[in-house]
Design an enzyme around this catalytic site. Structure first.
Site, PDB file in Angstrom:
ATOM      1  N   GLU A   1       0.823  -1.213   0.000  1.00  0.00           N
ATOM      2  CA  GLU A   1       0.000   0.000   0.000  1.00  0.00           C
ATOM      3  C   GLU A   1       0.862   1.271   0.000  1.00  0.00           C
ATOM      4  O   GLU A   1       0.571   2.244   0.695  1.00  0.00           O
ATOM      5  CB  GLU A   1      -0.956  -0.010   1.189  1.00  0.00           C
ATOM      6  CG  GLU A   1      -1.931  -1.182   1.166  1.00  0.00           C
ATOM      7  CD  GLU A   1      -3.022  -1.092   2.212  1.00  0.00           C
ATOM      8  OE1 GLU A   1      -2.956  -0.194   3.070  1.00  0.00           O
ATOM      9  OE2 GLU A   1      -3.952  -1.926   2.172  1.00  0.00           O
TER      10      GLU A   1
ATOM     11  N   GLU B   1      -6.634  -8.143  -0.789  1.00  0.00           N
ATOM     12  CA  GLU B   1      -7.278  -8.042   0.528  1.00  0.00           C
ATOM     13  C   GLU B   1      -8.762  -7.711   0.369  1.00  0.00           C
ATOM     14  O   GLU B   1      -9.126  -6.553   0.183  1.00  0.00           O
ATOM     15  CB  GLU B   1      -6.610  -6.989   1.419  1.00  0.00           C
ATOM     16  CG  GLU B   1      -5.206  -7.340   1.860  1.00  0.00           C
ATOM     17  CD  GLU B   1      -4.638  -6.340   2.866  1.00  0.00           C
ATOM     18  OE1 GLU B   1      -5.407  -5.502   3.388  1.00  0.00           O
ATOM     19  OE2 GLU B   1      -3.417  -6.399   3.118  1.00  0.00           O
TER      20      GLU B   1
END
Length: 804
Positions: free
Chosen positions: A180, A251
């Site tokens: 991320e 995710e």
């Protein structure tokens, strides 16, 4: 040529072809594993958040739930606690965990990072990195890149040495570099862009033979795959940044992680399934990983700031490894339905028809056979007319038609079993004879060795050796009236003592860690002012983490109208507690400590000790700390995590009361329980509980037929399947109704149509069994109301223990 030579030649050609297809590649449709496109449903299971004895069952239940892969981070700060010193043992046995996955025939996505976030202390980065001269985390900074390259190379070489990459015949099909990064990249300007390019080149240069991914990194350089994280990647993901990359979702959050003081935020299985199916059809998604599939436990002090010890307890497998129904079963049915269509999804021709809040996706094979997905985005039921057939779709749902006719699955129709998890007291520690205690001393200025004429920053001072830092000074109060002490803290929790007496306490909250405490002191004259500031985890994300600060910012004392600033004053410091230094929680340290008999007078900063025998059986075990305040607990020297009962959620309930004790932490007899309590509390209220599923419930709709699809049996479920945990039998039918019972398994009542034989039929089929099935049919129950489509709802109790 003799026939046997032809055979040998053919075998050699086959072997050469097999070698050529070993490994993993990708195209726009999917990952290509050993020459074949694959749709992958994966689940995150973090090896250090469980124990090695739990791994086989967790992996087995994931496989039984229809997963084909297991995903895990790699935890740098566990594996390299000091520069160049590595630990891959016990709960940190990464190779052992991956081999367990391999043994059960599943793939692995290895998310090396090595920055991972993950609600993990310091985002997985070793704390010692902070002290490297000139270092700046996660940017084009040579010291950081050197250490990062060294660790990533160490992990890759370890995997290669055990032949664990798919290119070597192993289970690892995908690896991840960074995590991320796009969230912080702009803070580093051009250095961030250079770092992304460097990380890509470094990772690809390690030649693993499997693809690399970057999640939430839209501009991930080729050949790295950009991936999505989030709740609804079928809506938010902009898609692969190259026409030859697949759409992967690393995710799919099964809940939102819990923090002390906040409301628990769960997700319904219908919502998870809807967005998974939407990602497949809208984004051509072929890889979906559930984060988490099993969350587990943040043992010790590994949780990041304000994160609870229990992690993703509402995932398909709960903290203890028990199946969480109906989520586990509802997702299993999704996986089965998608696999029925997988050939069309991977190789068929896709056509899309879009109407007002309705979408139809058709995947057609070479011979004209097809599969279809009907998407209803409306908040109300919708009627679809498709190929001369009518379909009623519940609000916000997707129906899968495996043969363009038969609805084999709808994301909003939950037909699987519901479970009720309960905790039952196995042992009460309610006798004063069961407990001993030691007071943690309140330190004064003369008790400290670290001195400074200013307030020291806490993270840099403690070096993460402890959550606690003492700030001490002496000050003379001359006025006879009470003096007001004002403390500005950057977090996380603070207790203020004057002459050894607690005079005030306060704390921050998640994303609001700072706070101001104002309290008065009742004493006059020279006072020892002692402040114990504690952290509840290090940060796990954000730019420039190496500069993040905590602890006290400024302090002042007001007497009448006069205010004295003590910020730049003579201060003494001690890192940690005496009980931590002497290891009261270990067998050796406990044996040397001067324990005293328990007294019923509760006071802050107290160590408590008890002993107990392990509960019999196989059920998971939890420590009920509902009568305590804030602190940490150890079993036989192993920390089971921080607790903070007194920090309530908005509804007034504790964020977490039960704390997992893995059975592998226990001995049959004489287990040492040690607790450090910061606040006032009542250890006589502590219990040792077992955790199990005590009720199961299912519901099904009448009628249905068996349909053959592509030579596979595809039966729409019109049966209730009830199953107790291993070692349990169905002991009682709590409710049974064939007719029109109202509600669902969470709240049910009998309707005005009810078969009087319902209970008797259910009891005959289920009592005394570990599992049973009941067909929702008038042939079984009779027809209490002809002409009306009927439902069957059965709830049962699981109680009787048997040997397994």
């Amino acid at each position: 040529m003799p026939a046997r030579w032809w055979l040998l030649f053919a075998a050699a050609l086959m072997a050469a072809a097999a070698v050529g297809s070993i490994g993993v590649d990708y195209d726009a449709r999917s990952l290509i594993i050993h020459g074949n496109r694959r749709i992958i449903f994966s689940g995150s299971i973090h090896y250090p958040r469980s124990t090695p004895d739990m791994w086989p069952l967790l992996i087995s239940e994931a496989k039984r739930g229809g997963l084909s892969g297991i995903d895990t981070y790699v935890f740098w700060n566990l594996h390299e606690p000091k520069p160049g010193q590595y630990d891959f043992n016990g709960r940190y046995d990464l190779v052992g965990f991956i081999k367990q996955v391999q043994a059960q025939g599943l793939y692995v996505c290895l998310r090396i990072g090595p920055f991972i976030e993950g609600e993990w202390s310091y985002g997985g980065l070793p704390f010692w990195l902070r002290d490297v001269p000139g270092i700046v985390f996660r940017t084009d900074n040579k010291p950081f890149k050197d250490y990062m390259r060294s660790f990533v190379t160490k992990v890759v070489d370890l995997m290669k040495s055990e032949s664990l990459f798919a290119s070597q015949g192993g289970p690892i099909i995908l690896t991840q570099i960074e995590n991320e990064y796009q969230n912080v990249e702009r803070a580093f300007h051009e250095g961030g862009q250079r770092y992304v390019k460097w990380a890509t080149d470094m990772a690809v240069g390690l030649e693993t033979g499997v693809p690399w991914a970057m999640c939430k990194q839209d501009d991930a350089p080729d050949p790295v795959i950009n991936a999505c994280n989030g709740l609804m990647c079928g809506v938010t993901f902009q898609g692969p940044n190259s026409p030859n990359k697949p759409a992967i979702w690393t995710e799919n959050w099964t809940q939102l992680f819990e923090v002390y003081g906040n409301t628990t935020r769960t997700r319904k299985p219908e919502d998870i399934a809807y967005h998974a199916a939407l990602f497949i059809v809208r984004k051509n998604g072929s890889y979906i990983n559930y984060y988490m599939y099993h969350g587990g436990t943040n043992f010790g002090r590994v949780a990041s700031e304000f994160v609870t010890t229990s992690y993703y307890d509402h995932a398909p497998l709960d903290e203890y490894g028990l199946i969480n129904q109906p989520m586990w079963g509802h997702l299993k049915e999704l996986h089965s339905a998608v696999k029925l269509c997988s050939h069309f999804l991977l190789y068929g021709v896709k056509s899309v028809s879009v109407g007002e809040e309705q979408e139809v996706y058709v995947y057609t094979g070479e011979n004209g056979e097809c599969a279809a997905f009907l998407v209803n985005e409306l908040g109300v039921e919708a009627v679809f007319e498709f190929r001369n057939m009518t379909y009623h779709l519940p609000s916000k749902s997707i129906s899968i038609l495996a043969d363009c006719k038969t609805e084999v699955y709808n994301t909003a129709k939950v037909n699987t079993q519901f479970n009720t998890r309960t905790r039952q007291t196995a042992l009460k520690l309610d006798s004063i004879e069961m407990w001993e205690q030691i007071d943690e001393p309140v330190l004064g200025y003369d008790d400290t060795l670290i001195r400074s004429n200013s307030l020291l920053e806490q993270i840099n001072t403690t070096k993460d050796f402890s959550d606690y830092l003492w700030y001490t000074t002496s000050y003379e109060i001359t006025d006879s009236s009470q003096a007001m002490i004002t403390v500005n803290s950057r977090g996380h929790a603070l207790s203020v003592f004057a002459n050894g007496v607690l005079i005030g306490s306060s704390h921050g909250a998640h994303r609001r860690s700072g706070f101001i405490l104002e309290t008065s002191t009742p004493f006059n004259g020279v006072q020892n002012i002692s402040l114990l500031n504690s952290m509840v985890g290090l940060p796990d994300s954000g730019a420039f983490m190496e500069t993040r600060a905590a602890g006290l910012l400024n302090i002042s004392i007001q007497e009448n109208e006069a205010v004295k600033d003590l910020t730049n004053y003579a201060w003494g410091y001690q890192v940690g507690l005496l009980g931590e230094k002497l290891e009261y929680y270990s067998d050796h340290g406990s044996s040397l400590a001067n324990w005293k008999r328990y007294t019923s007078v509760s006071q802050p900063l107290t160590w408590y000790k008890s002993n107990f025998d392990a509960p019999s059986g196989y059920d998971p075990i939890a420590l009920n700390l509902a009568s305590m305040g804030k602190g940490e607990a150890w079993i036989n020297g192993q920390s089971i995590g921080r607790y903070w009962i007194s920090f309530h959620k908005p509804d007034g309930s504790p964020s977490q009361s039960w704390y997992h004790i893995p059975r592998s932490f226990l001995k049959p007899r004489g287990n040492l329980l040690v607790i450090f309590e910061e606040e006032t509390s009542n250890p006589l209220g502590i219990t040792i509980d077992t955790v199990t599923v005590t009720q199961v419930c299912g519901q099904a709709t009448e009628s249905g037929k068996r349909l053959v699809f592509n030579s596979k049996l595809c039966e729409k479920s019109h049966k209730i399947h009830l199953k107790c945990p291993p070692g349990k039998l169905i002991s009682k039918i709590l409710f049974a109704s064939f007719g029109n019972p109202t509600g669902d398994c969470n709240n049910y009542t009998m309707g005005n149509c009810h078969s009087t034989t319902s209970r008797a039929v259910a009891e005959k089929a289920c009592l005394g069994k570990n599992m049973c099935s009941l067909h929702a049919s008038y042939k079984r129950f009779g027809d209490p109301c002809p002409g009306i489509r009927k439902n069957l709802l059965v709830a049962a109790e699981c109680q009787v223990y048997i040997d397994i």
